[in-house]
Scaffold this motif. Structure first.
Motif, short mmCIF file in Angstrom:
data_model
loop_
_atom_site.label_atom_id
_atom_site.label_comp_id
_atom_site.label_asym_id
_atom_site.label_seq_id
_atom_site.Cartn_x
_atom_site.Cartn_y
_atom_site.Cartn_z
N ARG A 155 -5.79 15.12 -1.89
CA ARG A 155 -6.24 16.02 -0.83
C ARG A 155 -6.76 15.26 0.39
N ALA A 156 -6.63 13.98 0.41
CA ALA A 156 -7.16 13.18 1.53
C ALA A 156 -6.22 13.25 2.73
N HIS A 157 -6.78 13.02 3.91
CA HIS A 157 -5.98 13.00 5.14
C HIS A 157 -5.35 11.63 5.37
N ILE A 158 -5.83 10.64 4.64
CA ILE A 158 -5.26 9.29 4.78
C ILE A 158 -4.47 8.97 3.51
N TRP A 159 -3.56 8.01 3.63
CA TRP A 159 -2.76 7.60 2.48
C TRP A 159 -3.59 6.71 1.55
N GLY A 160 -4.39 5.82 2.16
CA GLY A 160 -5.19 4.90 1.36
C GLY A 160 -6.05 4.01 2.23
N LEU A 161 -6.69 3.02 1.59
CA LEU A 161 -7.54 2.06 2.29
C LEU A 161 -7.13 0.65 1.91
N LEU A 162 -7.27 -0.25 2.87
CA LEU A 162 -7.10 -1.67 2.63
C LEU A 162 -8.48 -2.31 2.72
N TRP A 163 -8.84 -3.10 1.72
CA TRP A 163 -10.14 -3.77 1.67
C TRP A 163 -9.93 -5.27 1.78
N CYS A 164 -10.71 -5.91 2.64
CA CYS A 164 -10.55 -7.36 2.84
C CYS A 164 -11.08 -8.12 1.63
N PRO A 165 -10.80 -9.43 1.55
CA PRO A 165 -11.24 -10.24 0.41
C PRO A 165 -12.76 -10.32 0.25
N GLN A 166 -13.52 -10.04 1.30
CA GLN A 166 -14.98 -10.04 1.21
C GLN A 166 -15.40 -8.83 0.38
N SER A 167 -15.93 -9.05 -0.79
CA SER A 167 -16.24 -7.92 -1.68
C SER A 167 -17.71 -7.52 -1.57
N SER A 168 -18.14 -7.23 -0.37
CA SER A 168 -19.49 -6.74 -0.15
C SER A 168 -19.45 -5.66 0.93
N ARG A 169 -20.61 -5.14 1.26
CA ARG A 169 -20.67 -4.08 2.28
C ARG A 169 -20.22 -4.56 3.65
N GLU A 170 -20.33 -5.85 3.90
CA GLU A 170 -19.95 -6.40 5.20
C GLU A 170 -18.45 -6.60 5.34
N GLY A 171 -17.72 -6.39 4.27
CA GLY A 171 -16.27 -6.59 4.31
C GLY A 171 -15.57 -5.56 5.19
N CYS A 172 -14.40 -5.92 5.66
CA CYS A 172 -13.61 -5.04 6.53
C CYS A 172 -12.80 -4.06 5.69
N ARG A 173 -12.48 -2.94 6.30
CA ARG A 173 -11.57 -1.99 5.66
C ARG A 173 -10.70 -1.35 6.74
N ILE A 174 -9.49 -1.02 6.34
CA ILE A 174 -8.53 -0.41 7.25
C ILE A 174 -8.02 0.87 6.60
N ARG A 175 -8.05 1.95 7.37
CA ARG A 175 -7.49 3.21 6.89
C ARG A 175 -5.98 3.21 7.13
N VAL A 176 -5.24 3.54 6.10
CA VAL A 176 -3.79 3.64 6.21
C VAL A 176 -3.45 5.13 6.28
N MET A 177 -2.91 5.54 7.41
CA MET A 177 -2.58 6.95 7.62
C MET A 177 -1.30 7.32 6.87
N SER A 178 -1.23 8.55 6.42
CA SER A 178 -0.04 8.97 5.68
C SER A 178 1.12 9.31 6.61
N THR A 179 0.85 9.98 7.71
CA THR A 179 1.91 10.35 8.65
C THR A 179 1.44 10.09 10.09
N PRO A 180 1.41 8.83 10.50
CA PRO A 180 1.00 8.56 11.88
C PRO A 180 2.07 9.01 12.87
N ARG A 181 1.66 9.24 14.09
CA ARG A 181 2.60 9.71 15.12
C ARG A 181 3.71 8.69 15.36
N VAL A 182 3.33 7.41 15.48
CA VAL A 182 4.31 6.33 15.67
C VAL A 182 4.08 5.30 14.57
N PRO A 183 4.86 5.35 13.49
CA PRO A 183 4.64 4.45 12.35
C PRO A 183 4.70 2.97 12.71
#
Length: 74
Positions: free
Chosen positions: A29-57
């Motif tokens: 039921r999410a609006h995004i397809w998933g998340l990418l988590w950087c190798p830093q496994s703490s709260r300071e780590g980066c994350r990227i939202r992967v959209m399921s149907t972006p306007r321009v893939p």
């Protein structure tokens, strides 16, 4: 894990995985397809939202690669 339906985004996700990023798929039921988590496994780590149907893939795939390359934790 299921692959992203768009080939450009799928290749960008594979690129992120090759750099040590971890992929988590969102729920059905999410609006995004998933998340990418950087190798830093703490709260300071980066994350990227992967959209399921972006306007321009192609642009979304470029943004994913760009964000992976700019991560200070890699």
């Amino acid at each position: 894990m299921a692959d992203h339906p768009d080939k450009h985004i799928r290749e960008a996700i594979r690129y992120a995985e090759s750099k040590g990023w971890i992929v988590t798929k969102a729920g059905p039921r999410a609006h995004i397809w998933g998340l990418l988590w950087c190798p830093q496994s703490s709260r300071e780590g980066c994350r990227i939202r992967v959209m399921s149907t972006p306007r321009v893939p192609e642009n979304h795939a470029y943004d994913i690669r760009h964000d992976v390359d700019r991560c200070p934790h890699s």
